[in-house]
Design a protein around this motif. Structure first.
Motif, PDB file in Angstrom:
ATOM      1  N   GLN A  86       0.841  -1.197   0.000  1.00 11.62           N
ATOM      2  CA  GLN A  86       0.000   0.000   0.000  1.00 11.62           C
ATOM      3  C   GLN A  86       0.872   1.242   0.000  1.00 11.62           C
ATOM      4  O   GLN A  86       1.833   1.335   0.764  1.00 11.62           O
ATOM      5  CB  GLN A  86      -0.905   0.001   1.243  1.00 11.62           C
ATOM      6  CG  GLN A  86      -1.911   1.161   1.256  1.00 11.62           C
ATOM      7  CD  GLN A  86      -2.862   1.054   2.449  1.00 11.62           C
ATOM      8  OE1 GLN A  86      -2.705   0.168   3.255  1.00 11.62           O
ATOM      9  NE2 GLN A  86      -3.808   1.952   2.529  1.00 11.62           N
ATOM     10  N   ALA A  87       0.565   2.156  -0.896  1.00 12.18           N
ATOM     11  CA  ALA A  87       1.339   3.389  -0.995  1.00 12.18           C
ATOM     12  C   ALA A  87       1.167   4.214   0.270  1.00 12.18           C
ATOM     13  O   ALA A  87       0.087   4.268   0.848  1.00 12.18           O
ATOM     14  CB  ALA A  87       0.881   4.216  -2.203  1.00 12.18           C
ATOM     15  N   PRO A  88       2.260   4.840   0.765  1.00  8.76           N
ATOM     16  CA  PRO A  88       2.135   5.651   1.991  1.00  8.76           C
ATOM     17  C   PRO A  88       1.242   6.864   1.767  1.00  8.76           C
ATOM     18  O   PRO A  88       1.133   7.390   0.659  1.00  8.76           O
ATOM     19  CB  PRO A  88       3.589   6.074   2.266  1.00  8.76           C
ATOM     20  CG  PRO A  88       4.256   5.999   0.936  1.00  8.76           C
ATOM     21  CD  PRO A  88       3.591   4.870   0.206  1.00  8.76           C
TER      22      PRO A  88
END
Length: 300
Positions: A235-237
């Motif tokens: 998951q992208a930050p």
């Protein structure tokens, strides 16, 4: 040769001496280059725009003189008009200057070109540059032999042979027709052979007892199946919040003077509503009247 070469200045040739005025208000800035009476020091000075603060031409644009970024005086109104074309070029204009001393203190004399419209800026010193990267000729690159096949092709062929052999099987190992129903199993990714089943049938008659034993043989295991596991999804930050915008500062001053209906010096007797923490230098119009002694430095 000047004592304080300033990077970023475009130096002009000095043909004629030009007098600087109001040095008596900036003796502290010039004290770094103090000389004895009769002596002199050669330094680099910078020309920049300013607003004339007093006299007949008050409020008009003039030219101020800076040394090491600090104001040390200004040109007269006539000389400001004469050398305005130098600043109109957009360059940071610099020139050689001579510091001397008289009965009034340290004095500055500039050396400027005779004609500002035909002035030639000195060339910038050479800068170190990296040599261009030359591409490698294709002939020097190692080439793969045409007969060498990729490894994955051979692995695929071997796996295909094993799969085909598992499907076809050996005719001698096929179960008999009487045990076909018992031999049928369901093939899954992980195969567990069913346990051996023994069926005992007992027949009783008056004179004979018959015992029949049937043994079920499990089929050969299916070919090994390699399960491909998908990589986990990362998951992208979450995006970082943008910093709050910094307050705007008035461009007429060097140092942050807020933009407001009125600004007073912090710690003074003014009633705001905004205040400036000094000292700050006036580089444009003193619109808030912070420079009470008209020396170019406000809120001292």
């Amino acid at each position: 040769m000047v004592e304080n070469p300033t990077p970023g200045l475009s130096m002009v040739r000095g043909d004629v001496p030009v007098t600087v005025t109001r040095e008596d208000r900036h003796q502290r800035a010039l004290s770094r280059y103090s000389v004895a009476p009769g002596g002199e020091r050669r330094i680099a000075a910078e020309l920049a725009w300013c607003v004339i603060g007093s006299g007949k031409y008050k409020g008009e644009r003039g030219v101020e003189v800076r040394v090491d970024g600090r104001r040390v005086g200004e040109l007269t109104h006539m000389m400001s008009q004469r050398y305005a074309p130098l600043l109109a070029s957009g360059e940071r204009v610099g020139c050689e200057a001579t510091v001397t001393r008289d009965q009034r203190g340290l004095r500055v004399t500039l050396h400027l070109p005779r004609n500002a419209n035909t002035a030639v800026f000195a060339a910038e010193p050479p800068t170190e540059r990296f040599a261009p990267v030359r591409p490698v000729p294709p002939a020097t690159l190692p080439s793969r032999p045409a007969w060498r096949k990729p490894l994955w092709i051979g692995v695929a062929v071997v796996l295909g042979v094993f799969v085909l052999a598992g499907i076809l099987g050996d005719p001698d190992d096929e179960p008999s027709a009487s045990n076909t129903a018992a031999a049928e199993t369901t093939t899954t990714t992980t195969f567990e052979p069913p346990p051996t089943t023994t069926t005992t049938t007992t027949t009783t008659t008056t004179t004979t007892t018959t015992t029949t034993t049937t043994t079920t043989t499990p089929p050969p295991p299916p070919p090994t199946t390699t399960e491909v596991v998908a990589p986990p999804v990362t998951q992208a930050p979450a995006p970082k919040p943008k910093p709050a915008p910094k307050p705007s500062c008035d461009p007429n001053y060097s140092g942050c003077v807020p933009i407001a209906s009125d600004v007073d010096c912090e710690g003074g007797s003014g009633n705001g509503p905004a205040y400036a923490s000094g000292p700050v230098r006036v580089v444009g119009d003193d619109i808030y009247k912070l420079d009470s002694d008209d020396d170019g430095v406000a809120c001292e």
